[in-house]
Design an enzyme around this catalytic site. Structure first.
Site, PDB file in Angstrom:
ATOM      1  N   ALA A  65     -26.914 -19.099   6.465  1.00  0.00           N
ATOM      2  CA  ALA A  65     -27.596 -19.500   5.235  1.00  0.00           C
ATOM      3  C   ALA A  65     -28.372 -18.288   4.726  1.00  0.00           C
ATOM      4  CB  ALA A  65     -28.533 -20.663   5.525  1.00  0.00           C
ATOM      5  N   GLY A 109     -25.296 -20.890   9.597  1.00  0.00           N
ATOM      6  CA  GLY A 109     -24.552 -21.759   8.681  1.00  0.00           C
ATOM      7  C   GLY A 109     -23.095 -21.334   8.523  1.00  0.00           C
ATOM      8  N   GLU A 112     -21.380 -22.883  11.368  1.00  0.00           N
ATOM      9  CA  GLU A 112     -21.352 -24.331  11.091  1.00  0.00           C
ATOM     10  C   GLU A 112     -20.299 -24.667  10.031  1.00  0.00           C
ATOM     11  OE1 GLU A 112     -25.705 -24.050  10.512  1.00  0.00           O
ATOM     12  OE2 GLU A 112     -25.789 -25.890  11.684  1.00  0.00           O
ATOM     13  N   GLU A 132     -30.318 -18.897  14.705  1.00  0.00           N
ATOM     14  CA  GLU A 132     -31.483 -19.427  13.974  1.00  0.00           C
ATOM     15  C   GLU A 132     -32.756 -19.338  14.799  1.00  0.00           C
ATOM     16  OE1 GLU A 132     -28.495 -20.951  14.196  1.00  0.00           O
ATOM     17  OE2 GLU A 132     -27.956 -21.863  12.270  1.00  0.00           O
TER      18      GLU A 132
HETATM   19  C1  HXC Z   1     -29.486 -13.182   3.498  1.00  0.00           C
HETATM   20  C2  HXC Z   1     -28.281 -11.521   4.534  1.00  0.00           C
HETATM   21  C3  HXC Z   1     -27.956 -12.397   5.600  1.00  0.00           C
HETATM   22  C4  HXC Z   1     -28.448 -13.730   5.535  1.00  0.00           C
HETATM   23  C5  HXC Z   1     -27.062 -10.488   6.009  1.00  0.00           C
HETATM   24  N1  HXC Z   1     -27.703 -10.351   4.827  1.00  0.00           N
HETATM   25  N2  HXC Z   1     -27.201 -11.712   6.493  1.00  0.00           N
HETATM   26  N3  HXC Z   1     -29.030 -11.922   3.502  1.00  0.00           N
HETATM   27  N4  HXC Z   1     -29.201 -14.075   4.469  1.00  0.00           N
HETATM   28  N5  HXC Z   1     -28.152 -14.654   6.458  1.00  0.00           N
HETATM   29  C6  HXC Z   1     -27.817  -9.181   3.985  1.00  0.00           C
HETATM   30  C7  HXC Z   1     -28.774  -8.140   4.554  1.00  0.00           C
HETATM   31  O1  HXC Z   1     -30.106  -8.458   4.216  1.00  0.00           O
HETATM   32  C8  HXC Z   1     -28.281  -6.889   3.883  1.00  0.00           C
HETATM   33  O2  HXC Z   1     -28.759  -6.853   2.557  1.00  0.00           O
HETATM   34  C9  HXC Z   1     -26.767  -7.095   3.809  1.00  0.00           C
HETATM   35  O3  HXC Z   1     -26.554  -8.504   3.931  1.00  0.00           O
HETATM   36  C10 HXC Z   1     -26.041  -6.395   4.948  1.00  0.00           C
HETATM   37  O4  HXC Z   1     -26.616  -6.828   6.172  1.00  0.00           O
HETATM   38  P1  HXC Z   1     -27.105  -5.807   7.309  1.00  0.00           P
HETATM   39  O5  HXC Z   1     -28.082  -6.536   8.145  1.00  0.00           O
HETATM   40  O6  HXC Z   1     -27.556  -4.508   6.716  1.00  0.00           O
HETATM   41  O7  HXC Z   1     -25.734  -5.571   8.095  1.00  0.00           O
HETATM   42  P2  HXC Z   1     -25.534  -5.220   9.636  1.00  0.00           P
HETATM   43  O8  HXC Z   1     -26.539  -4.202  10.086  1.00  0.00           O
HETATM   44  O9  HXC Z   1     -24.097  -4.906   9.782  1.00  0.00           O
HETATM   45  O10 HXC Z   1     -25.879  -6.573  10.432  1.00  0.00           O
HETATM   46  C11 HXC Z   1     -25.060  -7.706  10.252  1.00  0.00           C
HETATM   47  C12 HXC Z   1     -25.753  -8.970  10.817  1.00  0.00           C
HETATM   48  C13 HXC Z   1     -27.183  -9.098  10.230  1.00  0.00           C
HETATM   49  C14 HXC Z   1     -25.820  -8.860  12.370  1.00  0.00           C
HETATM   50  C15 HXC Z   1     -24.874 -10.162  10.468  1.00  0.00           C
HETATM   51  O11 HXC Z   1     -27.077  -8.997   8.817  1.00  0.00           O
HETATM   52  C16 HXC Z   1     -27.851 -10.398  10.560  1.00  0.00           C
HETATM   53  O12 HXC Z   1     -28.369 -10.560  11.666  1.00  0.00           O
HETATM   54  N6  HXC Z   1     -27.911 -11.313   9.586  1.00  0.00           N
HETATM   55  C17 HXC Z   1     -28.610 -12.575   9.737  1.00  0.00           C
HETATM   56  C18 HXC Z   1     -27.850 -13.532  10.607  1.00  0.00           C
HETATM   57  C19 HXC Z   1     -28.590 -14.845  10.783  1.00  0.00           C
HETATM   58  O13 HXC Z   1     -29.716 -14.849  11.301  1.00  0.00           O
HETATM   59  N7  HXC Z   1     -27.992 -15.917  10.335  1.00  0.00           N
HETATM   60  C20 HXC Z   1     -28.589 -17.276  10.444  1.00  0.00           C
HETATM   61  C21 HXC Z   1     -29.299 -17.591   9.159  1.00  0.00           C
HETATM   62  S1  HXC Z   1     -30.155 -19.132   9.230  1.00  0.00           S
HETATM   63  P3  HXC Z   1     -29.593  -5.594   1.999  1.00  0.00           P
HETATM   64  O14 HXC Z   1     -29.986  -6.015   0.616  1.00  0.00           O
HETATM   65  O15 HXC Z   1     -30.724  -5.359   2.935  1.00  0.00           O
HETATM   66  O16 HXC Z   1     -28.575  -4.472   2.022  1.00  0.00           O
HETATM   67  C22 HXC Z   1     -28.965 -20.290   9.014  1.00  0.00           C
HETATM   68  C23 HXC Z   1     -29.446 -21.741   9.013  1.00  0.00           C
HETATM   69  C24 HXC Z   1     -28.333 -22.699   8.687  1.00  0.00           C
HETATM   70  O17 HXC Z   1     -27.836 -20.002   8.864  1.00  0.00           O
HETATM   71  C25 HXC Z   1     -28.843 -24.066   8.323  1.00  0.00           C
HETATM   72  C26 HXC Z   1     -28.895 -24.331   6.847  1.00  0.00           C
HETATM   73  C27 HXC Z   1     -29.291 -25.714   6.450  1.00  0.00           C
END
Ligand code: HXC
Length: 258
Positions: A65, A109, A112, A132
């Site tokens: 998400a 997400g 999911e 998460e």
């Molecule tokens: C918003 C995101 C994002 C996310 C990546 N980006 N994941 N933006 N939400 N979930 C953005 C980064 O901010 C960055 O933007 C660009 O995408 C590239 O990501 P990087 O981090 O620079 O890439 P990398 O170093 O290759 O790392 C990849 C990654 C990391 C390991 C996937 O991005 C990461 O850990 N992302 C978050 C993963 C996460 O925690 N997901 C769960 C979310 S909560 P900029 O502008 O900085 O270049 C969830 C809840 C679900 O999903 C329930 C809903 C109801």
């Protein structure tokens, strides 16, 4: 059909839907999930579509998400909006089969969403996770429930508590995905598989999807009874007559969805 966060192509009865927010690794924001729910609803009702393939980019199916969109929300915002509840329900209401073709990250997400599809094919570079916990929250669109049913309590619990990622080999070993493919073959093979499904009776494929999904939602006794009843009911279709006649006459079946 034109969307800002999706690319949709329809060919040979298959709708290929590509998540398209490359700047955010296909993070699922309200717009993307709203468009996806809308596209699935529209195409589910379109007779030109008989099967879906849902994919992302080579680097990310979806990295979760959209954290930036969620960060400042309050409990009241999330509750009143029923955050992603409506969109999740719309995806699950799709009656035609959906194949998830996952390359790169399928996190939070994103994992999911892949699990809400009917089966998952993944590329060798796929990484699945429910991170998460690192954000101080938990999965919110079914991750704790579906991952546990797919891979068992121990592995699911470890993934939800530590946030560690699972690679493609582990995902296949533990039953999360049906097959692992070289990255270059992922979407072509998903499309080939979808075309095979599209060539079958649409009634039978929708019923098969319904029956398998029931295995996750009801008791064994009720599920087996449901399956038997719909198996009997399929004998009211012309496709059953055609499928069995074609076998006897040693020719390919020509299904008409009747
Ligand atoms: C918003 C995101 C994002 C996310 C990546 N980006 N994941 N933006 N939400 N979930 C953005 C980064 O901010 C960055 O933007 C660009 O995408 C590239 O990501 P990087 O981090 O620079 O890439 P990398 O170093 O290759 O790392 C990849 C990654 C990391 C390991 C996937 O991005 C990461 O850990 N992302 C978050 C993963 C996460 O925690 N997901 C769960 C979310 S909560 P900029 O502008 O900085 O270049 C969830 C809840 C679900 O999903 C329930 C809903 C109801």
């Amino acid at each position: 059909m034109s969307y800002q966060t999706l690319i949709v192509e329809i060919e040979d009865g298959v709708a290929l839907i590509r998540l398209n927010r490359p700047e955010a690794l296909n993070a699922l924001n309200s717009q993307l999930l709203g468009e996806l729910a809308e596209a699935l609803k529209t195409l589910d009702a379109d007779p030109a579509v008989r099967c879906f393939v849902l994919t992302g980019s080579d680097k990310a199916f979806a990295a979760g998400a959209d954290i930036k969109e969620m960060a400042d929300k309050s409990f009241t915002d999330m509750f009143l909006q029923d955050f992603f509840g409506t969109e999740g329900d719309a995806i699950l209401r799709t009656r035609k089969p959906i194949i998830a073709a996952v390359a790169g990250y399928a996190l939070g997400g994103g994992c999911e969403l892949a699990m809400m599809c009917d089966f998952i094919l993944c590329a060798e570079n796929a990484k699945f996770g429910q991170p998460e916990i690192n954000l101080g929250v938990v999965a919110g669109i079914g991750g704790t429930q579906r991952l546990t049913r797919f891979v068992g309590k121990s592995k699911s619990m470890e993934m939800h508590l530590t946030g560690r990622f699972m690679d493609a080999a582990e995902a296949e070993r533990s039953g999360l995905v049906s097959r692992v493919l070289p990255l270059a073959d992922l979407v072509p093979e998903a499309l080939t598989t979808a075309r095979k499904i599209a060539a079958k009776s649409a009634i039978a494929t929708m019923v098969a999807k319904d029956c398998v999904n029931r295995a996750y939602e009801t008791t064994l006794r009720e599920g087996v009874l449901y399956e038997r009843r719909v198996f009997h009911a399929l004998f009211a279709t012309e496709d059953q007559k055609e499928g069995m006649a074609a076998f006897t006459e040693k020719r390919p079946a020509k299904f008409t969805d009747k």
